[in-house]
Design a protein around this motif. Structure first.
Motif, PDB file in Angstrom:
ATOM      1  N   ALA A  15       4.792  12.537  27.879  1.00 18.50           N
ATOM      2  CA  ALA A  15       6.368  12.961  27.710  1.00 18.50           C
ATOM      3  C   ALA A  15       6.183  14.485  27.894  1.00 18.50           C
ATOM      4  O   ALA A  15       6.835  15.448  28.528  1.00 18.50           O
ATOM      5  CB  ALA A  15       6.792  12.634  26.440  1.00 18.50           C
ATOM      6  N   ALA A  16       5.129  15.340  27.071  1.00 16.42           N
ATOM      7  CA  ALA A  16       5.130  16.688  26.881  1.00 16.42           C
ATOM      8  C   ALA A  16       4.883  17.204  28.162  1.00 16.42           C
ATOM      9  O   ALA A  16       5.328  18.462  28.882  1.00 16.42           O
ATOM     10  CB  ALA A  16       4.118  17.260  25.926  1.00 16.42           C
ATOM     11  N   THR A  17       4.084  16.732  28.991  1.00 15.50           N
ATOM     12  CA  THR A  17       3.569  17.109  30.426  1.00 15.50           C
ATOM     13  C   THR A  17       4.295  16.852  31.604  1.00 15.50           C
ATOM     14  O   THR A  17       4.329  17.396  32.697  1.00 15.50           O
ATOM     15  CB  THR A  17       2.168  16.897  30.849  1.00 15.50           C
ATOM     16  N   GLY A  18       5.278  16.039  31.262  1.00 14.72           N
ATOM     17  CA  GLY A  18       6.112  15.339  32.402  1.00 14.72           C
ATOM     18  C   GLY A  18       5.364  14.618  33.399  1.00 14.72           C
ATOM     19  O   GLY A  18       5.781  14.087  34.496  1.00 14.72           O
ATOM     20  N   SER A  19       4.274  14.001  33.181  1.00 13.48           N
ATOM     21  CA  SER A  19       3.329  13.180  33.767  1.00 13.48           C
ATOM     22  C   SER A  19       3.720  11.832  33.708  1.00 13.48           C
ATOM     23  O   SER A  19       2.556  11.115  33.327  1.00 13.48           O
ATOM     24  CB  SER A  19       1.958  13.546  33.545  1.00 13.48           C
ATOM     25  N   ASP A  20       4.911  11.340  34.075  1.00 16.09           N
ATOM     26  CA  ASP A  20       4.963   9.918  34.012  1.00 16.09           C
ATOM     27  C   ASP A  20       5.008   9.198  35.230  1.00 16.09           C
ATOM     28  O   ASP A  20       5.408   8.144  35.507  1.00 16.09           O
ATOM     29  CB  ASP A  20       6.671   9.894  33.277  1.00 16.09           C
ATOM     30  N   ALA A  21       4.481   9.908  36.358  1.00 20.41           N
ATOM     31  CA  ALA A  21       4.275   9.334  37.554  1.00 20.41           C
ATOM     32  C   ALA A  21       3.295   8.454  37.540  1.00 20.41           C
ATOM     33  O   ALA A  21       2.349   8.547  37.201  1.00 20.41           O
ATOM     34  CB  ALA A  21       3.957  10.432  38.501  1.00 20.41           C
ATOM     35  N   PRO A  22       3.486   7.270  38.346  1.00 13.73           N
ATOM     36  CA  PRO A  22       2.610   6.174  38.451  1.00 13.73           C
ATOM     37  C   PRO A  22       1.179   6.495  39.374  1.00 13.73           C
ATOM     38  O   PRO A  22       1.611   7.486  40.041  1.00 13.73           O
ATOM     39  CB  PRO A  22       3.398   5.157  39.091  1.00 13.73           C
ATOM     40  N   ASP A  23       0.296   5.831  38.971  1.00 13.75           N
ATOM     41  CA  ASP A  23      -0.680   6.343  39.713  1.00 13.75           C
ATOM     42  C   ASP A  23      -1.196   5.616  41.342  1.00 13.75           C
ATOM     43  O   ASP A  23      -2.267   5.588  41.825  1.00 13.75           O
ATOM     44  CB  ASP A  23      -2.061   5.539  39.019  1.00 13.75           C
ATOM     45  N   GLU A  24      -0.182   4.862  41.543  1.00 11.69           N
ATOM     46  CA  GLU A  24      -0.155   4.231  43.006  1.00 11.69           C
ATOM     47  C   GLU A  24       1.427   4.499  43.545  1.00 11.69           C
ATOM     48  O   GLU A  24       2.328   4.428  43.019  1.00 11.69           O
ATOM     49  CB  GLU A  24      -0.303   2.829  42.842  1.00 11.69           C
ATOM     50  N   PRO A  25       1.361   4.213  44.755  1.00 11.71           N
ATOM     51  CA  PRO A  25       2.615   4.421  45.360  1.00 11.71           C
ATOM     52  C   PRO A  25       3.665   3.462  45.176  1.00 11.71           C
ATOM     53  O   PRO A  25       3.413   2.245  44.640  1.00 11.71           O
ATOM     54  CB  PRO A  25       2.289   4.305  46.989  1.00 11.71           C
TER      55      PRO A  25
END
Length: 134
Positions: free
Chosen positions: A23-33
């Protein structure tokens, strides 16, 4: 507390720590398309993620097949969300962004189109593009 309870509590704490870091880094993107299902799903992706790389492709496209493993690697290694959009299934969306050939990669930042690349690209070029936009 027993050792089992201690390890369960520690596992929960670790999961919460990981969620807070993401949440702090904004890295909520999935690891696959993410395969775009319809226009509403596409709009939701653009609203949900800060940076989205969209691979406009077609099943009959040979170069699209060549790009697919590269796009998968980018999804796994990048903080950007990566989406795949079938131009045959979602023609209106593809046309609205001026997609005239496939594969076309478009990067969206904060819901707005930021960059576009046409044709098969090397992973390094895509990662550099995402770094510039982010």
């Amino acid at each position: 507390m027993s050792d089992t309870e201690d390890s369960e509590v520690e596992a929960i704490r670790e999961q919460k720590r990981q969620e807070l870091v993401e949440a702090a880094t904004g890295s909520d993107a999935p690891d696959e398309p993410i395969h775009v299902e319809d226009e509403a799903h596409f709009e939701e992706l653009l609203e949900t993620h800060d940076v989205v790389l969209v691979d406009f492709y077609a099943d009959w496209c040979g170069p699209c097949d060549m790009l697919e493993p590269i796009v998968e690697d980018v999804a796994a290694e990048s903080d950007a969300a990566v989406a795949k959009l079938d131009i045959d299934a979602l023609q209106r969306v593809a046309q609205s962004y001026g997609v005239r050939s496939v594969p076309t990669l478009i990067v969206f930042a904060d819901g707005e189109q930021a960059e576009q690349m046409v044709g098969v690209q090397q992973k390094g070029a895509i990662m550099n593009l995402l770094e510039r936009v982010a």
